[in-house]
Design a protein around this motif. Structure first.
Motif, PDB file in Angstrom:
ATOM      1  N   ALA A  32      29.844 -10.105  22.246  1.00 40.41           N
ATOM      2  CA  ALA A  32      29.644 -11.127  23.272  1.00 40.41           C
ATOM      3  C   ALA A  32      29.252 -10.491  24.601  1.00 40.41           C
ATOM      4  N   GLU A  33      29.820  -9.327  24.897  1.00 42.14           N
ATOM      5  CA  GLU A  33      29.452  -8.626  26.136  1.00 42.14           C
ATOM      6  C   GLU A  33      27.982  -8.235  26.124  1.00 42.14           C
ATOM      7  N   SER A  34      27.521  -7.737  25.001  1.00 39.74           N
ATOM      8  CA  SER A  34      26.123  -7.291  24.941  1.00 39.74           C
ATOM      9  C   SER A  34      25.136  -8.456  24.889  1.00 39.74           C
ATOM     10  N   GLN A  35      25.624  -9.644  24.557  1.00 37.12           N
ATOM     11  CA  GLN A  35      24.741 -10.803  24.435  1.00 37.12           C
ATOM     12  C   GLN A  35      24.922 -11.836  25.554  1.00 37.12           C
ATOM     13  N   ARG A  36      25.688 -11.515  26.585  1.00 35.96           N
ATOM     14  CA  ARG A  36      25.936 -12.521  27.625  1.00 35.96           C
ATOM     15  C   ARG A  36      24.636 -12.913  28.306  1.00 35.96           C
ATOM     16  N   SER A  37      24.598 -14.124  28.850  1.00 36.71           N
ATOM     17  CA  SER A  37      23.361 -14.651  29.435  1.00 36.71           C
ATOM     18  C   SER A  37      22.985 -13.877  30.703  1.00 36.71           C
ATOM     19  N   SER A  54      18.886 -16.858  30.212  1.00 39.64           N
ATOM     20  CA  SER A  54      18.495 -16.612  28.824  1.00 39.64           C
ATOM     21  C   SER A  54      19.504 -17.275  27.894  1.00 39.64           C
ATOM     22  N   ALA A  55      18.996 -17.872  26.836  1.00 42.13           N
ATOM     23  CA  ALA A  55      19.885 -18.455  25.833  1.00 42.13           C
ATOM     24  C   ALA A  55      20.404 -17.316  24.956  1.00 42.13           C
ATOM     25  N   THR A  56      21.708 -17.258  24.789  1.00 41.98           N
ATOM     26  CA  THR A  56      22.290 -16.160  24.023  1.00 41.98           C
ATOM     27  C   THR A  56      23.299 -16.679  23.018  1.00 41.98           C
ATOM     28  N   THR A  57      23.777 -15.753  22.224  1.00 41.62           N
ATOM     29  CA  THR A  57      24.811 -16.074  21.237  1.00 41.62           C
ATOM     30  C   THR A  57      26.195 -15.631  21.709  1.00 41.62           C
ATOM     31  N   ALA A  58      26.321 -15.241  22.952  1.00 37.61           N
ATOM     32  CA  ALA A  58      27.604 -14.735  23.457  1.00 37.61           C
ATOM     33  C   ALA A  58      28.709 -15.774  23.363  1.00 37.61           C
ATOM     34  N   THR A  59      28.387 -17.025  23.610  1.00 42.36           N
ATOM     35  CA  THR A  59      29.413 -18.066  23.528  1.00 42.36           C
ATOM     36  C   THR A  59      29.950 -18.173  22.113  1.00 42.36           C
ATOM     37  N   GLY A  60      29.072 -18.190  21.134  1.00 40.52           N
ATOM     38  CA  GLY A  60      29.500 -18.258  19.738  1.00 40.52           C
ATOM     39  C   GLY A  60      30.296 -17.037  19.315  1.00 40.52           C
ATOM     40  N   LEU A  61      29.879 -15.862  19.781  1.00 41.72           N
ATOM     41  CA  LEU A  61      30.616 -14.643  19.457  1.00 41.72           C
ATOM     42  C   LEU A  61      32.011 -14.667  20.078  1.00 41.72           C
ATOM     43  N   VAL A  63      33.768 -17.344  20.870  1.00 35.83           N
ATOM     44  CA  VAL A  63      34.573 -18.337  20.159  1.00 35.83           C
ATOM     45  C   VAL A  63      35.035 -17.765  18.816  1.00 35.83           C
ATOM     46  N   GLY A  64      34.163 -17.034  18.135  1.00 38.23           N
ATOM     47  CA  GLY A  64      34.558 -16.372  16.893  1.00 38.23           C
ATOM     48  C   GLY A  64      35.676 -15.370  17.122  1.00 38.23           C
ATOM     49  N   ALA A  65      35.591 -14.630  18.219  1.00 36.57           N
ATOM     50  CA  ALA A  65      36.650 -13.685  18.576  1.00 36.57           C
ATOM     51  C   ALA A  65      37.961 -14.417  18.838  1.00 36.57           C
ATOM     52  N   LEU A  66      37.880 -15.550  19.514  1.00 38.92           N
ATOM     53  CA  LEU A  66      39.080 -16.351  19.779  1.00 38.92           C
ATOM     54  C   LEU A  66      39.738 -16.806  18.478  1.00 38.92           C
ATOM     55  N   VAL A  67      38.930 -17.282  17.549  1.00 39.67           N
ATOM     56  CA  VAL A  67      39.474 -17.787  16.278  1.00 39.67           C
ATOM     57  C   VAL A  67      40.119 -16.649  15.490  1.00 39.67           C
ATOM     58  N   CYS A  68      39.431 -15.515  15.383  1.00 35.88           N
ATOM     59  CA  CYS A  68      39.992 -14.379  14.631  1.00 35.88           C
ATOM     60  C   CYS A  68      41.256 -13.838  15.285  1.00 35.88           C
ATOM     61  N   LEU A  69      41.266 -13.775  16.594  1.00 35.32           N
ATOM     62  CA  LEU A  69      42.454 -13.325  17.323  1.00 35.32           C
ATOM     63  C   LEU A  69      43.632 -14.261  17.061  1.00 35.32           C
ATOM     64  N   LEU A  70      43.378 -15.556  17.118  1.00 33.52           N
ATOM     65  CA  LEU A  70      44.425 -16.540  16.875  1.00 33.52           C
ATOM     66  C   LEU A  70      44.940 -16.456  15.438  1.00 33.52           C
ATOM     67  N   VAL A  71      44.039 -16.333  14.475  1.00 32.14           N
ATOM     68  CA  VAL A  71      44.443 -16.244  13.065  1.00 32.14           C
ATOM     69  C   VAL A  71      45.318 -15.015  12.838  1.00 32.14           C
ATOM     70  N   ALA A  72      44.908 -13.875  13.371  1.00 33.37           N
ATOM     71  CA  ALA A  72      45.665 -12.638  13.169  1.00 33.37           C
ATOM     72  C   ALA A  72      47.056 -12.727  13.784  1.00 33.37           C
TER      73      ALA A  72
END
Length: 189
Positions: A32-37, A54-61, A63-72
């Motif tokens: 997410a850091e490397s893809q921030r807008s 620029s449109a990026t995927t940082a938000t999705g990355l 959110v994915g990090a948030l979900v994995c962190l919460l699951v763990a």
């Protein structure tokens, strides 16, 4: 030994599953850091400043990090029954340090979660298009996602340390000669 069965001790499977989720969360936060807008400034025909993001995927990355962190984090908490609904733990250093690691891991988890959430939200706002009327082009702070990744790593270390220590405390709580109750996935089978 670290088995799933009735020998007590930390389960390698529990440690492995939580480790995988924590590492995925860490990697997604770095991504997410490397893809921030990024913003570019131009002016329109009327002379107003226009910020194009620029449109990026940082938000999705993020959110994915948030979900994995919460699951763990929830996985380890559920497996150990959150210190309060499980077996009796023997008094001693292992139990004391397990409680300390548990509390600190949750505090660091909350910080990591909030930082990643703020970064994801800010990045999403800054990729919504153009802003004008002589405003400055705001961007997600550099290394905000790195801070979230660092705190994710610290959460992983503390959570896995908590699991190992609480497993040790529960395996030493059994009466002499009786096998200790398992802590791990075998409990739920």
């Amino acid at each position: 030994m670290g088995s799933l069965g009735g020998r007590g001790g930390a389960s390698k499977l529990v440690l492995g599953i939580s480790f995988v989720f924590f590492i995925i969360a860490f990697g997604l936060a770095i991504g997410a850091e490397s893809q921030r807008s990024q913003a570019t400034q131009t002016t329109d025909a009327a002379g107003y400043l226009i910020c194009k993001y620029s449109a990026t995927t940082a938000t999705g990355l993020a959110v994915g990090a948030l979900v994995c962190l919460l699951v763990a984090q929830l996985f380890i908490t559920i497996v150990t029954r959150c210190l309060c609904c499980g077996v009796a733990y023997s008094p001693g250093a292992a139990r004391t340090w397990a409680v300390v690691a548990f509390i600190i891991s949750w505090l660091v988890f909350i910080l990591a979660f909030l930082i990643l959430l703020v970064g994801a939200t800010a990045n999403e706002i800054h990729t919504q298009g153009y802003y004008n009327r002589n405003v400055t082009c705001q961007q997600v702070k550099k290394s905000l996602f790195i801070a979230g990744a660092f705190l994710t790593f610290i959460t992983m270390v503390l959570s896995e340390l908590y699991y190992i220590l609480i497993s040790k405390a529960s395996s030493s709580a059994a009466p002499y000669g009786a096998p200790p109750p398992p802590i791990g996935l075998a409990t739920y089978a």
